[in-house]
Motif scaffolding. Structure first.
Motif, PDB file in Angstrom:
ATOM      1  N   ALA A 192       0.830  -1.211   0.000  1.00 40.83           N
ATOM      2  CA  ALA A 192       0.000   0.000   0.000  1.00 40.83           C
ATOM      3  C   ALA A 192       0.858   1.252   0.000  1.00 40.83           C
ATOM      4  O   ALA A 192       0.470   2.288   0.532  1.00 40.83           O
ATOM      5  CB  ALA A 192      -0.979   0.020   1.169  1.00 40.83           C
ATOM      6  N   LEU A 193       2.030   1.145  -0.599  1.00 39.83           N
ATOM      7  CA  LEU A 193       2.878   2.331  -0.703  1.00 39.83           C
ATOM      8  C   LEU A 193       2.537   3.105  -1.961  1.00 39.83           C
ATOM      9  O   LEU A 193       2.965   4.233  -2.142  1.00 39.83           O
ATOM     10  CB  LEU A 193       4.358   1.946  -0.733  1.00 39.83           C
ATOM     11  N   ASP A 194       1.782   2.472  -2.846  1.00 38.62           N
ATOM     12  CA  ASP A 194       1.379   3.121  -4.083  1.00 38.62           C
ATOM     13  C   ASP A 194       0.048   2.502  -4.514  1.00 38.62           C
ATOM     14  O   ASP A 194      -0.304   1.405  -4.060  1.00 38.62           O
ATOM     15  CB  ASP A 194       2.455   2.902  -5.153  1.00 38.62           C
TER      16      ASP A 194
ATOM     17  N   ASP B 260      -7.462   6.280   3.530  1.00 38.66           N
ATOM     18  CA  ASP B 260      -6.344   6.407   4.461  1.00 38.66           C
ATOM     19  C   ASP B 260      -5.766   5.027   4.746  1.00 38.66           C
ATOM     20  O   ASP B 260      -6.341   4.242   5.494  1.00 38.66           O
ATOM     21  CB  ASP B 260      -6.808   7.076   5.759  1.00 38.66           C
TER      22      ASP B 260
ATOM     23  N   SER C  81      -2.853   4.454   6.098  1.00 37.04           N
ATOM     24  CA  SER C  81      -1.792   4.455   7.095  1.00 37.04           C
ATOM     25  C   SER C  81      -2.042   3.392   8.172  1.00 37.04           C
ATOM     26  O   SER C  81      -1.126   2.688   8.590  1.00 37.04           O
ATOM     27  CB  SER C  81      -1.644   5.833   7.723  1.00 37.04           C
ATOM     28  N   GLU C  82      -3.303   3.265   8.553  1.00 40.56           N
ATOM     29  CA  GLU C  82      -3.621   2.285   9.597  1.00 40.56           C
ATOM     30  C   GLU C  82      -3.371   0.860   9.101  1.00 40.56           C
ATOM     31  O   GLU C  82      -2.831   0.019   9.819  1.00 40.56           O
ATOM     32  CB  GLU C  82      -5.089   2.430  10.003  1.00 40.56           C
TER      33      GLU C  82
ATOM     34  N   ARG D 206      -1.225  -0.030   6.795  1.00 39.66           N
ATOM     35  CA  ARG D 206       0.219  -0.255   6.750  1.00 39.66           C
ATOM     36  C   ARG D 206       0.769  -0.529   8.146  1.00 39.66           C
ATOM     37  O   ARG D 206       1.624  -1.385   8.340  1.00 39.66           O
ATOM     38  CB  ARG D 206       0.936   0.971   6.169  1.00 39.66           C
ATOM     39  N   GLN D 207       0.217   0.223   9.081  1.00 39.71           N
ATOM     40  CA  GLN D 207       0.741   0.103  10.443  1.00 39.71           C
ATOM     41  C   GLN D 207       0.386  -1.253  11.056  1.00 39.71           C
ATOM     42  O   GLN D 207       1.185  -1.852  11.771  1.00 39.71           O
ATOM     43  CB  GLN D 207       0.182   1.258  11.270  1.00 39.71           C
TER      44      GLN D 207
ATOM     45  N   PRO E 210       7.435   2.475  14.193  1.00 36.91           N
ATOM     46  CA  PRO E 210       6.082   2.035  13.795  1.00 36.91           C
ATOM     47  C   PRO E 210       5.111   1.931  14.975  1.00 36.91           C
ATOM     48  O   PRO E 210       3.896   1.923  14.774  1.00 36.91           O
ATOM     49  CB  PRO E 210       6.321   0.642  13.188  1.00 36.91           C
TER      50      PRO E 210
ATOM     51  N   LEU F  94       4.891   4.178  17.456  1.00 42.41           N
ATOM     52  CA  LEU F  94       4.511   5.487  17.988  1.00 42.41           C
ATOM     53  C   LEU F  94       3.067   5.891  17.687  1.00 42.41           C
ATOM     54  O   LEU F  94       2.403   6.471  18.543  1.00 42.41           O
ATOM     55  CB  LEU F  94       5.483   6.574  17.505  1.00 42.41           C
ATOM     56  N   PRO F  95       2.533   5.614  16.482  1.00 47.81           N
ATOM     57  CA  PRO F  95       1.146   6.040  16.257  1.00 47.81           C
ATOM     58  C   PRO F  95       0.090   5.089  16.836  1.00 47.81           C
ATOM     59  O   PRO F  95      -1.097   5.339  16.691  1.00 47.81           O
ATOM     60  CB  PRO F  95       1.016   6.092  14.730  1.00 47.81           C
TER      61      PRO F  95
END
Lengths: 360, 257
Positions: B86-88, B107, B109-110, B112-113, B138, B140-141
């Motif tokens: 999911a980087l692209d 979104d 980001s979640e 990926r995390q 990784p 921290l969020p």
């Protein structure tokens, strides 16, 4: 590196801010002058040395309505040829000194009140000198100085705060008249009562005496205000320039600093950081960076002009420290820093992580 | 799983029925495991369509697999890996991972995390952070407590054998050590998938072997799905399954044992 870049911007703003405020302060004290409300001079000649006023007129002035006191003063210029020849580098070391003859009881009209030593007496060969004159010429109480070819003894040193007055020498009026062979006075200082209209009195004097020109302290202060107004505009221009130069430096530093971190932002995104979290992080870092740079820049902004003043031996000019300068410098740095930091960070965070990671 | 490969005709036409046994057209009983990753006709174009990095990829990858993606440089293997991480986003086609539609999801980001651990060829560590901080990034969020984050990061650093280098910066480490930090960072948030893009590309063969062993050990220990992109046949052969890519298309998909 970023800290240095931003600190240079702040140094510029602070240093020029201190110098321009100092200029304003210095002009303001120069113009805060004279205890007399109206100064009368003879306009038939421009030079105060030749446009003389009869001594009797001083008494006439005293008896005018609204006037409480009047004093005649004689001003001559003492040239110092030695200094002219030696070509002293100190700008304040003027080769001409103003010598004013004024009766001792009238000195208050020039704002001379605090005297270290004692005031001269009428007819004596005593003189009092201004603090600035004393410092520059290395004169202290009890020394002898030569004025108009005659020896005078320095009986006291005074300080009024006005550089114009403090760089002069005051001697008894009758003595000066005697040695210069002059009967009259060059100026009449007029003190008016409270709650009287100085302009009206001043106008009346000009009406009654054809050749006389008057200058009220209100007029002086309005001239002063004009000068200050011009100075204000000038300093504003200098400050604006400093701010623009400083701000461009700060923005450039921040943009480059964050731009270089595009790849790092890509890494953070690839491990699952949200754009908002990345922006918050950059914002926090920007605040720390700008505050730190603000402190360092302010220190240098103070140090550089202070050291400069000492290096060039400037003592009659002091930097004007005002919280405004520092608040302005910090405010601009933080605002500009945030804009410069957040913009590239926002752009980077909107890129696909692969794009950001490709950035070298 | 093997049934699926050998009996492609038994695949239902309209929709997939996963994780249920059913009778195929040939009268046999089948069981379809739901793939962890599914790609449908994935196309990725660059430069306004003049460059086709991926040209219609269809692929299923199952949970716990160790897959190598091999192909010459420029074949699209890294682009494919970036899509999986999911980087692209693809220009066309669909990608589902663990039930999430990567094309529609705004979104990521979640995702990926939680799901992905990425090991880059050039490790992409943050130079001014210590090994420990790099590994912790990784987490921290996630809203995890400091103590928990510390424990997790320490555990994974121990697992990759860098306990004594915790406080060092990446530039003080050797290439192999840096790659181990990158692996620790990829594993710290317990991802279900590890994507490694030429993880041994910048290493000498001995260090490369060590890194591969480490990745395989992690794959076995934590049962993560491991997908490695490589151009090295030897590396590719270590995987259970090898997918060959050329000109943005899958030209071979085989199980090695």
């Amino acid at each position: 590196m970023s800290i240095i870049g931003i600190a240079i911007g702040i140094t510029t703003i602070v240093a020029l801010g201190l110098i321009t405020t100092g200029m304003e302060d210095s002009v303001q004290t120069s113009l805060n002058d004279v205890g007399a409300e109206i100064t009368v001079s003879n306009s038939s000649s421009v030079s105060t040395n030749t446009g003389m006023i009869d001594s009797e007129i001083v008494e006439e002035m005293k008896n005018r309505t609204g006037v409480i006191d009047a004093a005649g003063s004689l001003t001559v210029t003492e040239m110092n040829m030695d200094r002219l020849k030696s070509g002293s580098s100190d700008s304040r070391n003027s080769f001409a000194t103003t010598v004013v003859g004024l009766a001792p009881e009238k000195l208050y009209m020039m704002g001379i009140k605090n005297i270290d030593g004692k005031v001269y007496e009428n007819g004596s060969r005593d003189a009092i000198v201004g603090a600035e004159y004393a410092e520059l010429n290395n004169v202290s109480r009890g020394d002898d100085i030569t004025l108009q070819g005659k020896e005078f003894n320095v009986s006291g040193i005074f300080e009024t705060g006005s550089p114009f007055v403090d760089s002069g020498i005051y001697v008894p009026l009758d003595t000066l008249q005697d040695i210069t062979d002059k009967d009259g006075v060059s100026r009449i200082l007029v003190k008016t009562g409270e709650d009287v209209n100085d302009s009206a009195i001043s106008e009346k004097i000009e009406e009654d005496y054809e050749n006389f020109t008057t200058l009220t302290s209100e007029e002086i202060s309005s001239i002063a205000n004009d000068v200050l107004g011009i100075l204000d505009t000038a300093t504003l221009a200098v400050s604006a320039l400093a701010i623009i130069v400083g701000a461009i430096g700060i923005i450039n530093t921040m943009v480059m600093a964050v731009y270089e971190r595009t790849k790092e932002i890509g890494v953070l995104k690839s491990v699952g950081w949200k754009s908002r979290k990345i922006l918050t992080m950059i914002l926090g870092e920007t605040l720390v960076l700008t505050t730190l740079s603000g402190i360092i820049g302010s220190i240098f902004g103070i140090l550089i002009p202070e050291v400069g003043l000492r290096l060039f031996d400037v003592t009659d000019f002091a930097l004007g420290y005002s919280p405004k300068t520092f608040i302005l410098a910090f405010g601009i740095t933080i605002i500009v820093g945030i804009i410069g930091g957040i913009y590239p960070a926002y752009k980077a965070s909107k890129l696909a992580p692969t794009e950001a990671l490709r950035y070298e | 799983m093997d049934d699926y490969i050998e009996n492609e005709n038994a695949y239902p036409d309209d929709e997939y029925i996963y994780n249920e046994t059913f009778i195929g057209e040939d009268g046999e009983e089948y069981y379809y495991e739901e793939p962890l990753i599914s790609l449908f006709d994935v196309v990725k174009e660059y430069d306004k369509g003049t460059v086709k990095a991926l040209n219609g990829i269809n692929l299923d990858i199952f949970e716990g697999e160790f897959v190598s993606i091999i192909g010459p440089s420029g074949s699209g293997k890294s682009t494919l890996l970036n899509m999986l991480g999911a980087l692209d986003k693809p220009t066309r086609g669909k990608i589902y991972i663990d039930g999430i539609d990567l094309v529609k999801e705004k979104d990521l980001s979640e995702f990926r995390q939680e799901k992905i651990g990425f090991v880059f060829q050039l490790h992409n560590l943050i130079p001014n952070l210590s090994v420990f901080d790099n590994v912790q990034i990784p987490l921290l969020p996630t809203g995890m407590s400091n103590k928990e984050m510390k424990e997790k990061a320490s555990e994974i650093i121990r697992a990759v054998g860098l306990e004594d280098k915790k406080k060092q910066r990446p530039n003080k480490l050797s290439g192999g050590q840096r790659q181990r930090v990158a692996i620790a960072r990829a594993l710290v948030n317990n991802p279900s998938i590890i994507l490694a893009d030429e993880p041994t590309g910048s290493l000498d063969s001995k260090t490369g072997e060590m890194i591969l062993n480490l990745l395989m050990e992690m794959h076995e220990r934590y049962n993560v799905t491991l997908i490695i992109v490589t151009h090295d046949n030897g590396v590719a052969a270590l995987a259970e399954r090898t997918i060959k890519i050329k000109d943005g298309q899958v030209i071979e998909d085989k199980y090695n044992y």
